[in-house]
Structure formats: C-alpha cells, structure tokens
Design an enzyme around this catalytic site. Structure first.
Site, short mmCIF file in Angstrom:
data_model
loop_
_atom_site.label_atom_id
_atom_site.label_comp_id
_atom_site.label_asym_id
_atom_site.label_seq_id
_atom_site.Cartn_x
_atom_site.Cartn_y
_atom_site.Cartn_z
N GLY A 156 49.75 41.79 30.66
CA GLY A 156 50.09 40.68 29.78
C GLY A 156 51.49 40.73 29.21
O GLY A 156 51.75 40.17 28.14
N GLU A 214 28.82 58.15 52.55
CA GLU A 214 28.74 57.71 51.15
C GLU A 214 27.71 58.52 50.37
O GLU A 214 27.92 58.86 49.21
CB GLU A 214 28.42 56.21 51.06
CG GLU A 214 29.47 55.29 51.68
CD GLU A 214 30.88 55.51 51.16
OE1 GLU A 214 31.03 55.93 49.99
OE2 GLU A 214 31.84 55.28 51.92
N GLY A 230 54.36 48.48 30.68
CA GLY A 230 52.93 48.53 30.92
C GLY A 230 52.61 48.23 32.36
O GLY A 230 53.44 47.67 33.08
P1 ADP Z 1 52.38 41.20 33.46
O1 ADP Z 1 53.58 40.37 33.16
O2 ADP Z 1 52.17 42.33 32.52
O3 ADP Z 1 52.25 41.64 34.88
P2 ADP Z 1 51.02 38.76 32.88
O4 ADP Z 1 51.53 38.50 31.53
O5 ADP Z 1 51.67 38.00 33.99
O6 ADP Z 1 51.09 40.30 33.23
O7 ADP Z 1 49.46 38.53 32.90
C1 ADP Z 1 48.80 37.95 33.95
C2 ADP Z 1 47.59 37.20 33.47
O8 ADP Z 1 46.61 38.08 32.96
C3 ADP Z 1 47.87 36.26 32.32
O9 ADP Z 1 48.28 35.03 32.79
C4 ADP Z 1 46.55 36.17 31.62
O10 ADP Z 1 45.73 35.19 32.21
C5 ADP Z 1 45.92 37.50 31.87
N1 ADP Z 1 46.06 38.40 30.72
C6 ADP Z 1 46.72 39.58 30.70
N2 ADP Z 1 46.62 40.17 29.50
C7 ADP Z 1 45.91 39.35 28.73
C8 ADP Z 1 45.47 39.40 27.36
N3 ADP Z 1 45.76 40.44 26.55
N4 ADP Z 1 44.74 38.37 26.89
C9 ADP Z 1 44.44 37.33 27.69
N5 ADP Z 1 44.82 37.22 28.97
C10 ADP Z 1 45.54 38.22 29.50
ZN ZN Z 2 34.81 58.30 51.56
#
Ligand code: ADP
Ligand code: ZN
Length: 634
Positions: A230, A448, A225
């Site tokens: 998340g 713009e 993803g």
């Molecule tokens: P990835 O590993 O996919 O890059 P992360 O798991 O590190 O993303 O997500 C980063 C932050 O985004 C999390 O710490 C959380 O705060 C927020 N987040 C992402 N998806 C969700 C979700 N489905 N529900 C709640 N918070 C989320």
């Molecule tokens: Zn432009």
C-alpha cells in the site's frame, strides 16, 4: 513441492518491462496492413481501367468491324475508342492521339457513308480519361505520404520521438477529482505509518504555521515495504488528505535508451510540481534509478547516474517554502544510494509491514464495501488463514472470490468463495487440464505425503493445513502449512525443521520408489537457500556469529566477488552440506519409522486429491501420531 506461505509469491505487480519489443511488432503489423491495402487499391484500379474486361483489339480490326457494320456506336475518350457491337458487347482500341476518329477510320478504309450512320460520341480530353491517366502517378505519391505518416505515428509511440523526449510522463491526480481521491480512511491498518504521515499532511494544509516557528519540514519521505503493502495508496492518501495535486512517476520510466533523457524528465517533473505547488511528487520504484552508484551493471549505468544526480540536485534546489514534498517508494531500501538518504533528502522513512491478522481483517473490510456478501462470510477466519498476504493480495483475493461467485451465477459472495480464492492467490489457478498418469499421481501423492508427515513430526515446523495433488501454478501438488500465530522471528530450530520438511518429498520418493524425479528440485533449491542463509547471514552454524554476504543484495555477490577467502568459502560450503545432510537424515528417520502413516496419507490423497486439516489429523491419530496443538504461552 512444499509450499509454505512465503513461496511462490513474487512481485506480481511489476511485470511488463520495456515495451519497445511490442511497439516494434506493432509497426511490422502496420506495414503488413498498409501493404495489403495498397495491393487492394492497385487491383481495384486495374479492374476499373480494363473496364469490365473489354477486349482490346488492333485499330485495323476495329475499322473493319465498323466497315462490316458490326459496331453500332463508338465512344471516344482521349485516344481510347470503345465500340458497342450489335450484340451489346463492346470492344476497345487505341487511335493516334492527335488524329480525329474520322481520319483514323477513313485511313483504314471505312467509307464516309458508314461513318455517318454510326453513332459517334466524343468525350473531352479532360473527362474521366484524363484523371484516369493521372491515377497511376497520384496513387503512389498518396500511398507514400500515407506510409510516412503512418510510420511516424508508430515511431512516436515507440518512445523515439524527438518532440517529447525529455518531457516528464508524470500522471497528475487532481485533488478535486472525487473519483480518484484516496484518503487515510481507505487505507486500512498501517496505523504508525499514517501517524507519521499526518505531520506531512498538516504541513501541506497550513505551511505557514510550521515555517513561522522555524520548524524543519522534511522534503523527502521514503516509503519502504514489500510489494503491495500500500505504498502508492498511502502516498495518494497523503495528497488526498491535504487536498493537493499528486504527481506520480515510476522510477523505471526515467530509464531510457538515451543518456540524459531521465535527467531532463526529472527537471520537467519538478518544474511541473513547482507550478502546481503545494503538491506531492511520488516516485515509485525509486530503486530503479537510486541504486548504489558503483553497483550499476552494464551500459545503462551512466544514464541512471545522471537521473539520480538530477533528483538530488532538484531536491536540494527547492526551498521548504515551496510546499513540495517528494515521496518515494521502494521494496529494496538496502540497495539505495546513501546520497539519497542524507538529511535534506529522503530523511524521513516510513516502513510498511505486511499486515498482521487484525490489519488483514481491516483491509478485507475495506475491499468488501462495494461487494454484496452472503451471511456466512466470516472475515476473521479469512484473515487467520492468510498470513504473509499483502494488501494487494487481499484485494485480489476479494476480487477472485467475486469472480467465482459471478461465474457460478450467484448474487453474493460466500465464505466458500473466499476460502477457495486464498489458494488461488497464493499458488496460482488450478490446472485441471494437467492430467497425471497413474504413476505420476502416485509419485506426487507420496511426495506430498512425505512433506506433510515430516512437518507433523517435527516440533518447530508449522502445522499442515491442507495437502493437495491438484496442480496449481507451477506446483504439481502442494502441502500448505500455516503457523498458529504469526511469526516475526525465525529461530534456528524452525529453520532446521523447515529444511527437513522441504526434504520430506525427496526422501519419500526415494524410499518408496527407489528413484527420484525432477519434482523435488524446487524443494531442494529452497532448502539449500535456507541453509546457506543460516550460515552466511544469520550466524546459525558452526562457523559462529558472522555475516558473510554483502548487505542485502544477493545479485551483487557475483559482481563484487566474495568478502571472504577461498578457504573460508570451502568452510561455508561444507557447513551448508552438513546442514542439508542432517536434515535429510532427520526426514529419512521419520519416513522410515512412520512408513505406515506415509502410506495411509498417500493412499487417501490418491483417492480424494485434497486433504483438509481435520481429515489429516484423523489420519495421523489413526497411525499413532499426535497432531500439534497450539502452544500455550507461559
Ligand atoms: P505498493 O505501492 O506498496 O506496491 P499499492 O499501494 O499499489 O502497493 O497497493 C496495491 C493495492 O493493494 C491497492 O490498490 C489496494 O487495493 C490494496 N491495498 C494495499 N494495502 C492496503 C491497505 N492498507 N488498505 C486497503 N487496501 C490496500
Ligand atoms: Zn515438494
């Protein structure tokens, strides 16, 4: 500088990269610091040595002062003699080391009677003077030892230490750590992903049930993803739900200067996990090591290959009965080595999509739990206005809003804070200090207005939500457009309209000022990329249904060369050019036909700097253009 929802939103999490440069600077700083300390010590020492600037005079002169009774008392320390004069000032001199003070002074003709009336104190050789003479020897040795210790410490920090070379750097989250614990409840939306992962949770909770019945338990789960959807959070939630330790390591942490280190880290990581089994191993950014092997570029390929092989060996090496699940995350599944995806390895795949409207609302609700909200907050509206936002974007939006409210001295977060934060997260902070000259302001306004007008006159472009000539992030101004409904599929006509809309700024500048600035360069880049993708990827051109780029990776194009002949390449280029030219003509026709509307929008922009959707639609109506309405689906 047309900004639609997809632009300007890079992977903001993974900045950083190798830290060795920083460490190196650290060592230089330490060296300078040590040098300064050394200088200070040397100076202090010489200051003490000279004994508050006591003048040193030849022994003959000293003796004659004693003869003249100008010196009332003498202190002897080793071969240094200090005389206190009548006026309380002192003088210093040196005598021969093995001659007594009496002999020395007598030899210079001081009479015995004078000597007997002078107050003479002899301090032992082993007094201060002895240590004093050792200081010049000891100090540099101490200093050198200190320096070696200091440098060694610095080098250790610079990842070069021999001691913990191959050790894995995994961070372990203990299942009993309530503060760190994440469960499925904390992850909003992502319903399908959670359902898939529930099976893993159940297996970790009661493996026997599955093993007894001979069920094949997956060893590896690949979470795919976009950044911030998340993936890490979900993997942690699986560990949290199952109550098992979570070992976390990022793919880039395997990368090392020395070949073989990555592989030994992998070994270590798995050993560690086996010891704490049942457990979850989580490898973030697995694409950093798991890229298609032949595609490795430059010298670091070999180490990465060994690391990858080691991961494969370890995954093949443990039995389902060992209760280990390896989870990995990537936002580039297309570049992964096929070997990783074979049965018995990462054969389970869970896809995390960007959240849709209701999921965004749910994610926002998760993140308001610790934040006091004003009564006017309507998360539904915020969710509507944030298509394309990831979970991480939404989390940071909430945080920005809280910061805004706090800075303005309020105790609760208002809807207005949230709305303002959307743009900040999307485009970067406002650059108020970025002062435009009146001429630049005019050009930006027309630019713009050009985007906005073209977007409003094309049936398949998204409606304009806001126009601004306040600089934000990299953009000098921006036209924000949002779809009525979330789009999962892009049609050819939507592409063509988007390209024409990107051209709107360019055309407006050219038609009004007869000249072009560097402003539209990003627009042209975006438009050209879209046109090229239409031709080479989506079969949306006269060349017909054919895909001409290697799967996924655009960066690899230059390395592999082309999959098509030179003559075909020319056809591609001329198709791209044709699409661009047609889009340009369409934008030009609109701008020339609706010049009065363009002027009205631009003038208003110069006056107020921001135009919101409602005002914009009024301007359109006043100039004989019907604003877009949400299409009713039949
Ligand atoms: P990835 O590993 O996919 O890059 P992360 O798991 O590190 O993303 O997500 C980063 C932050 O985004 C999390 O710490 C959380 O705060 C927020 N987040 C992402 N998806 C969700 C979700 N489905 N529900 C709640 N918070 C989320
Ligand atoms: Zn432009």
């Amino acid at each position: 500088m047309a900004k639609n929802k997809f632009q300007n939103r890079g992977d903001n999490k993974k900045a950083g990269g190798p830290k060795s440069g920083m460490k190196f600077r650290g060592i230089t700083q330490q060296l300078v610091g040590a040098f300064i300390i050394f200088m200070v010590i040397t100076w202090a020492y010489s200051y003490i040595q000279t004994g508050k600037n006591t003048p040193t005079i030849p022994i003959s002169e000293f003796a004659s002062l004693v003869s003249q009774k100008q010196i009332s008392s003498i202190t002897v320390a080793g071969d240094t003699i200090t005389g206190i004069k009548e006026d309380k000032t002192s003088v210093q001199s040196k005598k021969e080391a093995n001659a007594s003070i009496f002999q020395t002074l007598s030899a210079y003709g001081v009479s015995t009677s004078t000597l007997s009336t002078t107050n003479i104190t002899v301090q032992g050789e082993k007094g201060l003077a002895f240590w004093g003479s050792l200081i010049p020897i000891i100090l540099p040795i101490l200093f050198l030892a200190f320096m070696i210790w200091w440098l060694a410490r610095g080098i250790k920090g610079a990842n070069m230490q021999a001691l913990s070379f191959g050790q894995s750097r995994a961070k372990i989250i203990d299942p009993n750590d309530a503060k760190e614990k994440v469960t499925f409840k904390d992850v909003a939306g992502a319903k399908e992903a959670k359902e898939e992962l529930m099976e893993i949770v159940e297996f970790l909770r009661a493996p026997k049930k599955f093993i007894d019945i001979g069920a094949q338990i997956p060893k590896g789960v690949l979470l795919m993803g976009a950044p911030g959807t998340g993936k890490t959070m979900l993997a942690r939630a699986v560990a949290g739900e199952a109550g098992v330790p979570f070992l976390h390591l990022s793919g880039s942490e395997f990368e090392e200067m020395f070949v073989g280190v990555g592989a030994s880290r992998v070994r270590d990581l798995f050993d560690m996990a086996k010891k704490s089994s049942p457990a979850i191993i989580f490898i973030d950014e697995i694409d950093a090591v798991g890229r298609t092997r032949s595609a490795s570029i430059g010298g670091q390929g070999e180490g990465r290959e060994q690391t990858l092989n080691q991961i494969l060996v370890e995954m093949d090496g443990f039995e389902p009965t060992q209760n280990l699940i390896v989870m990995a995350a990537t936002n580039r599944p297309d570049v992964l080595d096929q070997a990783l995806l074979r049965p018995g390895r990462f054969d389970r795949r869970v896809i995390l999509e960007l959240p849709d409207r209701s999921d965004r609302e749910a994610i926002l609700s998760v993140h308001i739990k610790t934040k006091p909200l004003a009564e006017d907050v309507n998360l539904k509206v915020i969710a509507e206005r944030t298509p394309g936002f990831s979970g991480a974007d939404l989390a940071s939006l909430m945080n920005e809003a809280a910061i805004l409210a706090a800075r303005e001295g309020r105790k609760t977060i208002a809807q207005y804070d949230l709305i303002r934060s959307i743009e900040k997260v999307m485009l970067g902070p406002e650059r108020k200090s970025h002062v435009l000259t009146p001429k630049e302001k005019k050009i930006t306004a027309y630019h713009e207005a050009g985007h906005a007008l073209v977007a409003s006159c094309l049936p398949d472009a998204d409606p304009v939500h806001k126009i601004s000539i306040i600089a934000r992030g990299h953009a000098g101004g921006y036209t924000l457009k949002l779809p009525f409904d979330e789009r999962r599929l892009m049609s050819k006509s939507a592409f063509l309209d988007d390209i024409a809309m990107s051209m709107g700024g360019y055309v407006a500048e050219k038609e009004i000022f007869g000249d072009i600035t560097t402003g539209p360069s990003n627009d042209l880049q975006v438009a050209t990329n879209m046109a090229r993708a239409m031709v080479t990827k989506y079969g949306m051109s006269e060349l017909g249904p054919i895909a001409l780029v290697p799967e996924g990776d655009n960066q690899m194009r230059g390395i592999y060369g082309k999959d098509y002949s030179e003559s075909f390449g020319e056809k591609i280029d001329s198709e791209v050019k044709r699409i661009m030219d047609e889009a340009w003509q369409r934008a030009r026709t609109i701008i020339l036909e609706k010049k009065n509307a363009l002027i009205a929008i631009a003038e208003e922009l110069m006056r107020v700097e921001n135009i919101e959707r409602a005002e914009f639609e009024n301007l359109l109506i006043a100039n004989g253009i019907t604003p877009k309405k949400r299409e009713e689906v039949v």
